[in-house]
Design a protein around this motif. Sequence first.
Motif, PDB file in Angstrom:
ATOM      1  N   LYS A   1       0.826  -1.213   0.000  1.00  0.00           N
ATOM      2  CA  LYS A   1       0.000   0.000   0.000  1.00  0.00           C
ATOM      3  C   LYS A   1       0.859   1.262   0.000  1.00  0.00           C
ATOM      4  N   ALA A   2       2.031   1.185   0.644  1.00  0.00           N
ATOM      5  CA  ALA A   2       2.934   2.347   0.683  1.00  0.00           C
ATOM      6  C   ALA A   2       3.605   2.574  -0.665  1.00  0.00           C
ATOM      7  N   ALA A   3       3.568   1.571  -1.547  1.00  0.00           N
ATOM      8  CA  ALA A   3       4.089   1.661  -2.917  1.00  0.00           C
ATOM      9  C   ALA A   3       5.534   2.149  -2.989  1.00  0.00           C
ATOM     10  N   PRO A   4       6.464   1.445  -2.355  1.00  0.00           N
ATOM     11  CA  PRO A   4       7.869   1.850  -2.463  1.00  0.00           C
ATOM     12  C   PRO A   4       8.386   1.662  -3.882  1.00  0.00           C
ATOM     13  N   VAL A   5       9.187   2.600  -4.350  1.00  0.00           N
ATOM     14  CA  VAL A   5       9.776   2.491  -5.690  1.00  0.00           C
ATOM     15  C   VAL A   5      11.286   2.267  -5.629  1.00  0.00           C
ATOM     16  N   GLY A   6      11.879   2.523  -4.468  1.00  0.00           N
ATOM     17  CA  GLY A   6      13.323   2.377  -4.366  1.00  0.00           C
ATOM     18  C   GLY A   6      13.785   2.433  -2.936  1.00  0.00           C
ATOM     19  N   ASP A   7      15.093   2.258  -2.766  1.00  0.00           N
ATOM     20  CA  ASP A   7      15.683   2.390  -1.434  1.00  0.00           C
ATOM     21  C   ASP A   7      17.104   2.889  -1.531  1.00  0.00           C
ATOM     22  N   ILE A   8      17.523   3.528  -0.464  1.00  0.00           N
ATOM     23  CA  ILE A   8      18.907   3.953  -0.278  1.00  0.00           C
ATOM     24  C   ILE A   8      19.307   3.500   1.114  1.00  0.00           C
ATOM     25  N   ALA A   9      20.388   2.727   1.202  1.00  0.00           N
ATOM     26  CA  ALA A   9      20.854   2.192   2.485  1.00  0.00           C
ATOM     27  C   ALA A   9      19.726   1.465   3.221  1.00  0.00           C
ATOM     28  N   ALA A  10      18.955   0.684   2.466  1.00  0.00           N
ATOM     29  CA  ALA A  10      17.855  -0.126   3.005  1.00  0.00           C
ATOM     30  C   ALA A  10      16.720   0.710   3.583  1.00  0.00           C
ATOM     31  N   ARG A  11      16.679   1.985   3.271  1.00  0.00           N
ATOM     32  CA  ARG A  11      15.566   2.848   3.650  1.00  0.00           C
ATOM     33  C   ARG A  11      14.720   3.076   2.405  1.00  0.00           C
ATOM     34  N   TYR A  12      13.500   2.559   2.421  1.00  0.00           N
ATOM     35  CA  TYR A  12      12.643   2.587   1.248  1.00  0.00           C
ATOM     36  C   TYR A  12      11.859   3.902   1.162  1.00  0.00           C
ATOM     37  N   PHE A  13      11.545   4.280  -0.086  1.00  0.00           N
ATOM     38  CA  PHE A  13      10.819   5.538  -0.313  1.00  0.00           C
ATOM     39  C   PHE A  13       9.847   5.365  -1.469  1.00  0.00           C
ATOM     40  N   ASP A  14       8.856   6.285  -1.528  1.00  0.00           N
ATOM     41  CA  ASP A  14       7.835   6.201  -2.576  1.00  0.00           C
ATOM     42  C   ASP A  14       8.229   7.049  -3.779  1.00  0.00           C
ATOM     43  N   ALA A  15       7.308   7.206  -4.728  1.00  0.00           N
ATOM     44  CA  ALA A  15       7.603   7.883  -5.989  1.00  0.00           C
ATOM     45  C   ALA A  15       7.973   9.344  -5.818  1.00  0.00           C
ATOM     46  N   ASP A  16       7.598   9.945  -4.694  1.00  0.00           N
ATOM     47  CA  ASP A  16       7.952  11.339  -4.417  1.00  0.00           C
ATOM     48  C   ASP A  16       9.145  11.447  -3.483  1.00  0.00           C
ATOM     49  N   GLY A  17       9.737  10.320  -3.147  1.00  0.00           N
ATOM     50  CA  GLY A  17      10.902  10.351  -2.267  1.00  0.00           C
ATOM     51  C   GLY A  17      10.571  10.403  -0.795  1.00  0.00           C
ATOM     52  N   ASN A  18       9.316  10.185  -0.444  1.00  0.00           N
ATOM     53  CA  ASN A  18       8.930  10.177   0.971  1.00  0.00           C
ATOM     54  C   ASN A  18       9.285   8.829   1.597  1.00  0.00           C
ATOM     55  N   PRO A  19       9.777   8.825   2.845  1.00  0.00           N
ATOM     56  CA  PRO A  19      10.153   7.558   3.470  1.00  0.00           C
ATOM     57  C   PRO A  19       8.955   6.645   3.674  1.00  0.00           C
ATOM     58  N   VAL A  20       9.163   5.355   3.442  1.00  0.00           N
ATOM     59  CA  VAL A  20       8.150   4.335   3.700  1.00  0.00           C
ATOM     60  C   VAL A  20       8.407   3.781   5.095  1.00  0.00           C
ATOM     61  N   LEU A  21       7.465   3.990   5.983  1.00  0.00           N
ATOM     62  CA  LEU A  21       7.618   3.552   7.368  1.00  0.00           C
ATOM     63  C   LEU A  21       6.950   2.190   7.560  1.00  0.00           C
ATOM     64  N   GLY A  22       6.937   1.721   8.793  1.00  0.00           N
ATOM     65  CA  GLY A  22       6.322   0.425   9.055  1.00  0.00           C
ATOM     66  C   GLY A  22       7.350  -0.617   9.444  1.00  0.00           C
TER      67      GLY A  22
END
Length: 331
Positions: free
Chosen positions: A235-256
């Motif tokens: 549901k958070a729709a991650p598109v990528g990660d940097i240093a195992a920190r995932y983020f969405d299409a706008d670069g917002n962090p995916v929490l959880g």
Amino acid sequence: MPAPRDLELLVAAARLYYLENQSQAEVAQRLGTSRSNVSRMLASAVEQGVVEIRVNDPAGRDRELEEALRTRFGLRAVRVAQRTAAGDADQQVGVQAGRLLLDELHDGMVVALSWGSALQSMVWHTTAEHDYAVKLVQLVGGLSAVENEVSGHELVRELASRLGATYRYLHAPATLTTAAARDALAEEASVEQALAEARRADIAFVGIGTPAHGSSAAILSALALDAEEASQLRKAAPVGDIAARYFDADGNPVLGAVHERVLAVTLSDLAAIPTVVGVACGRVKAAGVLGALRGRLVDVLVCDESLARAVLALARDTDRTSDTDESEALR
């Protein structure tokens, strides 16, 4: 569409001028026309695709794509590895990232690294002519729970040997089975100090991943998310990660659950580092790189030509979709 006869003349003029190195005056004499007409014919040959002009930069960079990315996303600098006949994009990106690293280094710096194949290529293609009084640190724990992936431990050790530098390990795994276990380990003095030093880095070199491939996919697999956690991640729709920190299409962090069980600096921590260099290769990374650029998670980008084109194309497509959605909402 030009007449066949016209195209034949354009081809003839182009062959004489570009392949046989004749002057425009000589071409005009051969074709029975004026020099000014030959000039127009050569220009038309380029416009119609009869002649394709490509500048091969000795440095192996595509400067036009670099400028397009820099201006489009407000980046401090961009290095785009030009496509080569050998087609070894990983190697060329590694070469460009290694050159950038040496350009940026000066004594007294703290340099932080994440992990991944792109950074591994950078390390392998870095050869210093003298030793540097710098220190290398890790942004994320080791990959003890993930098989067949390049760990930060390996990269900082190898790069330190190539630079004559010192290094500090983050003696902890990248992933933990529970958030409580992660929190407890993060409070250990050696781990806490290593992370604090990473946050104070002068420059960071990070791979940009995508959830379905490479070390990014391996992290998610190692976490063995349950059904509810996996659903929340989707549901958070991650598109990528940097240093195992995932983020969405706008670069917002995916929490959880994923965020809570990873031992690494956060995206906010990265934002406080003066210069963050993203290194990535391959069209498959386009969505992840675009998300990182839109979220301003990196200041500098090093990538290959195919990825650069894919990112710019995806940005145009998503911009058009957004404009269409806004127009429909106003009706």
